[in-house]
Design a protein around this motif. Structure first.
Motif, PDB file in Angstrom:
ATOM      1  N   ILE A  74       0.973  -1.221  -0.282  1.00 53.07           N
ATOM      2  CA  ILE A  74       0.078  -0.054   0.056  1.00 53.07           C
ATOM      3  C   ILE A  74       0.977   1.006  -0.083  1.00 53.07           C
ATOM      4  CG2 ILE A  74      -1.751   0.976   1.164  1.00 53.07           C
ATOM      5  CD1 ILE A  74      -2.713  -1.802   2.323  1.00 53.07           C
ATOM      6  N   VAL A  75       2.046   1.330   1.124  1.00 58.75           N
ATOM      7  CA  VAL A  75       2.770   1.932   1.147  1.00 58.75           C
ATOM      8  C   VAL A  75       3.158   2.569  -0.556  1.00 58.75           C
ATOM      9  CG1 VAL A  75       4.843   3.451   1.986  1.00 58.75           C
ATOM     10  CG2 VAL A  75       3.255   2.681   3.465  1.00 58.75           C
ATOM     11  N   SER A  98      -1.035   0.800 -10.403  1.00 61.35           N
ATOM     12  CA  SER A  98      -1.250   0.611  -9.489  1.00 61.35           C
ATOM     13  C   SER A  98      -1.994  -0.707  -8.378  1.00 61.35           C
ATOM     14  CB  SER A  98      -2.094   1.867  -8.664  1.00 61.35           C
ATOM     15  OG  SER A  98      -3.245   1.540  -9.710  1.00 61.35           O
ATOM     16  N   VAL A 123       0.513   6.240  -6.419  1.00 56.28           N
ATOM     17  CA  VAL A 123      -0.601   7.636  -6.785  1.00 56.28           C
ATOM     18  C   VAL A 123       0.265   9.319  -7.079  1.00 56.28           C
ATOM     19  CG1 VAL A 123      -2.094   8.749  -4.964  1.00 56.28           C
ATOM     20  CG2 VAL A 123      -1.730   6.081  -4.996  1.00 56.28           C
ATOM     21  N   SER A 124       1.317   9.486  -6.097  1.00 54.86           N
ATOM     22  CA  SER A 124       1.627  10.292  -6.217  1.00 54.86           C
ATOM     23  C   SER A 124       3.161  11.124  -7.106  1.00 54.86           C
ATOM     24  CB  SER A 124       3.307  10.334  -5.022  1.00 54.86           C
ATOM     25  OG  SER A 124       2.386  10.814  -3.664  1.00 54.86           O
ATOM     26  N   VAL A 143       1.996   1.452  -3.898  1.00 55.20           N
ATOM     27  CA  VAL A 143       1.314   2.132  -4.781  1.00 55.20           C
ATOM     28  C   VAL A 143       0.893   3.834  -3.992  1.00 55.20           C
ATOM     29  CG1 VAL A 143      -1.141   2.192  -5.040  1.00 55.20           C
ATOM     30  CG2 VAL A 143       0.333  -0.245  -4.375  1.00 55.20           C
ATOM     31  N   GLU A 144       1.235   3.806  -3.252  1.00 59.74           N
ATOM     32  CA  GLU A 144       1.288   5.639  -2.630  1.00 59.74           C
ATOM     33  C   GLU A 144       2.393   6.498  -3.119  1.00 59.74           C
ATOM     34  OE1 GLU A 144      -1.801   6.134  -1.265  1.00 59.74           O
ATOM     35  OE2 GLU A 144      -1.633   8.376  -1.493  1.00 59.74           O
ATOM     36  N   ILE A 145       3.355   6.027  -2.828  1.00 66.51           N
ATOM     37  CA  ILE A 145       4.391   6.575  -3.941  1.00 66.51           C
ATOM     38  C   ILE A 145       4.731   6.772  -4.787  1.00 66.51           C
ATOM     39  CG2 ILE A 145       6.970   7.278  -3.681  1.00 66.51           C
ATOM     40  CD1 ILE A 145       7.243   5.446  -1.135  1.00 66.51           C
ATOM     41  N   ARG A 205       3.103   8.312 -10.410  1.00 69.82           N
ATOM     42  CA  ARG A 205       2.720   8.380 -11.235  1.00 69.82           C
ATOM     43  C   ARG A 205       3.797   7.411 -11.905  1.00 69.82           C
ATOM     44  NH1 ARG A 205      -2.505  10.063 -11.713  1.00 69.82           N
ATOM     45  NH2 ARG A 205      -3.159  11.704  -9.823  1.00 69.82           N
ATOM     46  N   SER A 210       7.010  -5.444  -2.726  1.00 74.08           N
ATOM     47  CA  SER A 210       6.262  -4.700  -1.289  1.00 74.08           C
ATOM     48  C   SER A 210       6.372  -7.031  -1.367  1.00 74.08           C
ATOM     49  CB  SER A 210       4.700  -4.868  -1.641  1.00 74.08           C
ATOM     50  OG  SER A 210       4.208  -5.489  -3.036  1.00 74.08           O
TER      51      SER A 210
END
Lengths: 313, 318
Positions: free
Chosen positions: A147-148, A162, A155-156, A150-152, A158, A185
């Motif tokens: 999840i972390v 994801s 999402v951030s 994916v976030e970096i 790009r 991961s």
């Protein structure tokens, strides 16, 4: 001879595992026919369906049918969709193998240099930092790491997808891009655990007399460690890696869900969700077989790495 | 060839070896004897530049032709000398070879590291020749074996072959035969002496076995409590010892005479732990002749190459 014995043990374990997996599924409450047909099904239809599933017969007969099918490549049909399970299982298994393989590569590439460094500098600050970080990393669950990440990266920044899955033969670049985050991961957490084992294996080797002999020949400490130490440190590390591969397969179940990857893990979770017990049974059996095959391979690899084991086995 | 001067080794504040000085000329064979814990192996490791991280050395170790002091020298300099001009054979042959590497490769590596030979094939040929020199049989087959397939005596020969690979000027042997059967000891000692002689190498031979010193060495240094307490030609030191400790060692190894109680002679007490040695003469708490004078550290009496550090040498006073 020794290899034959190992193969024999492997087959025996596999047979016992199949009985256990079958027994677990058999004692689960709930009627697959009822699940498939819903609550309004007539008794006649239920009986018909049970007959079609083959679950109206005695358990031993069901077991031999199932195992006989597995041996001939017939994995049965889904209770819910009625599709043959075999072809789907093969596709899904390939996806999971890619994921687990990539995660293993990540784990080894990260853990071997870091663990070696931590051992070689165990009296210095850098070694202690590496040990501490690996301790911390080992405590992070793979799905959280996912999840972390994916976030970096998705999402951030790009720069990576994801989730989702592109088969390698369809679009190799998209395939690799899609593989990066799930493999990281899954692999980084394993790397943290593996780092600690590499460290202790290398520490043991550093104390060995033959490393002193290597220094006495004129090798510098790092050269002596790389040329004479690492191969000998490999045996205990391989044991852990073999055990970790089993954990990776289990970890893949969760990570596939996080990244929407159509592997064995998501197949298993979907089947559990819809109470498609025959699919659950097949997937679990394939996972068990995979773990056993890995252990057998590790055993064979030992003898390749360590000549002392060749005579003994 | 090798000159050690004022060598001190300490673990933190704890002195382990104090003010050790000696020289070994090319072609000379010098024994370093003493009980376990006397500092022999530490001294050898310091000369070889392979002390463990937790101990530190001070003083000077000079090798002929090298301007720098080897104590505190860079790892670069030391590793270029180790295995080429300086060589060492250790005590434990069973664990001193890499278990996952073929014998011939381990010997050949010694030739390759210092670029003594150009290519692997030449190094391989040299390795087989070296294995023959230490009188191993069927070297082609033995070379392909792994260490676990060899006996302790064979492994120690392989280690000697590795040490001799680049014709060292200084050969240090740290109890090379202690772990071996008596029957294979003699052959190995013979090979060590021959190997050193052929190369006119300076041999520093560490042992606690007086008989071995008598066979191998021309000169002997007796160590106790991290100090050299007596030195001299083997024939004189072993027949007419001056230091009380040397006398005790000799009496203890004499299996033909017994004391009044009918028991073999022994030195009273045991070697104290590091840091627990008495002030003054380090041997005085175990010495039958010790008195108040021994509370002061005895100076060196006689020549550097032949003398002792004892206030009351054997036969020296009434």
């Amino acid at each position: 001879m020794a290899l034959l014995r190992k193969a024999g043990i492997f087959l025996l374990t596999l047979a016992i595992a199949s009985v256990l997996v079958f027994a677990f599924m058999a004692v689960l409450p709930g009627d697959p026919a009822q699940v498939a047909l819903g609550v309004n099904a007539t008794p006649e239809l239920l009986a018909q369906t049970r007959h079609a599933f083959g679950i109206d017969r005695p358990l031993p007969a069901q077991y031999t049918d199932w195992v006989g099918g597995l041996l001939t490549g017939n994995f049965g049909r889904s209770y819910i969709t009625g599709d043959a399970i075999g072809p789907q299982l093969v596709d899904r298994f390939e996806v999971t193998l890619w994921l687990v393989g990539a995660a293993t590569v990540v784990a080894v590439i990260v853990a071997v240099p870091l663990g070696t460094l931590a051992a070689a500098r165990h009296r210095k600050a850098s070694g202690t930092v590496v040990s501490g970080l690996s301790q911390l990393g080992a405590a992070i669950p793979a799905f959280l790491a996912g999840i972390v990440l994916v976030e970096i990266f998705a999402v951030s920044l790009r720069i990576l997808p994801s989730g989702g899955w592109t088969p390698p033969d369809a679009d190799p670049v998209a395939f690799l891009k899609g593989l990066v985050l799930p493999a990281l991961s899954l692999g980084l957490v394993q790397a943290a655990v593996l780092t600690r084992y590499v460290r202790s294996a290398v520490l043991d080797v550093l104390r060995e007399d033959y490393l002193r002999t290597a220094r006495a020949k004129g090798l510098k400490p790092a050269q002596a460690l790389v040329r004479h130490g690492l191969r000998n440190a490999a045996v205990p590390v391989m044991t852990v890696l073999g055990l970790q591969l089993a954990t990776l397969l289990i970890g893949a179940v969760v990570v596939e869900r996080v990244f929407v990857i159509p592997g064995l893990g998501s197949m298993l979770l979907d089947a559990v969700g819809s109470r498609d017990l025959i699919v659950v049974q097949d997937v679990v059996m394939v996972l068990v077989a995979a773990v056993l095959v890995i252990n057998l391979l590790v055993d064979v690899l030992y003898t390749v790495v360590d000549p002392r084991l060749r005579r003994a086995r | 060839m090798l000159k050690v001067d004022g060598l001190n080794i300490a673990a933190g504040e704890l002195p382990l070896v104090s003010d050790v000085s000696f020289t070994v000329a090319g072609g000379e064979r010098v024994g370093l004897i003493g009980e376990s814990g006397s500092g022999k192996s530490l001294t050898a490791s310091a000369v070889f530049g392979l002390l463990s991280d937790d101990v530190s050395a001070a003083g000077s170790v000079r090798l002929e032709g090298v301007d720098e002091n080897l104590v505190g020298a860079s790892e670069n300099l030391l590793s270029s000398l180790r295995g080429s001009r300086l060589a060492m054979v250790f005590q434990e042959p069973m664990t001193a070879l890499n278990p996952s590497m073929r014998i011939v490769d381990q010997v050949a590596e010694a030739r390759l590291i210092h670029r003594t030979v150009g290519d692997r094939a030449a190094a391989h040929r040299d390795a087989l020749r070296l294995l023959e020199q230490v009188r191993l049989r069927d070297v082609a087959e033995l070379g392909r074996a792994y260490p676990h397939q060899l006996s302790g005596g064979q492994r120690q020969r392989v280690l000697l072959a590795i040490a001799l690979a680049n014709d060292p000027d200084v050969l240090i042997c740290d109890e090379p035969t202690t772990a071996l059967d008596v029957t294979v000891q003699a052959q190995l000692l013979d090979l060590i002496v021959k190997g050193a002689k052929e190369r006119t190498a300076a041999l520093l031979f560490i042992t606690h076995d007086l008989a071995v010193v008598a066979t191998v060495c021309e000169r002997v240094l007796v160590m106790y409590g991290g100090r050299i307490v007596e030195s001299g030609p083997v024939a004189e030191v072993l027949t007419a010892p001056e230091h009380r400790y040397t006398k005790g060692l000799l009496d203890a190894s004499d299996l033909e005479t017994v004391d009044e109680g009918g028991r073999l002679h022994a030195i009273a007490g045991a070697v104290p732990a590091a840091g627990k040695f008495p002030s003054g003469c380090v041997f005085r708490n175990r010495c039958p002749r010790a008195d108040e004078q021994c509370e002061v550290s005895p100076p060196w009496f006689g020549e550097p190459a032949h003398g002792h550090a004892c206030w009351h040498p054997v036969g020296g006073d009434a």
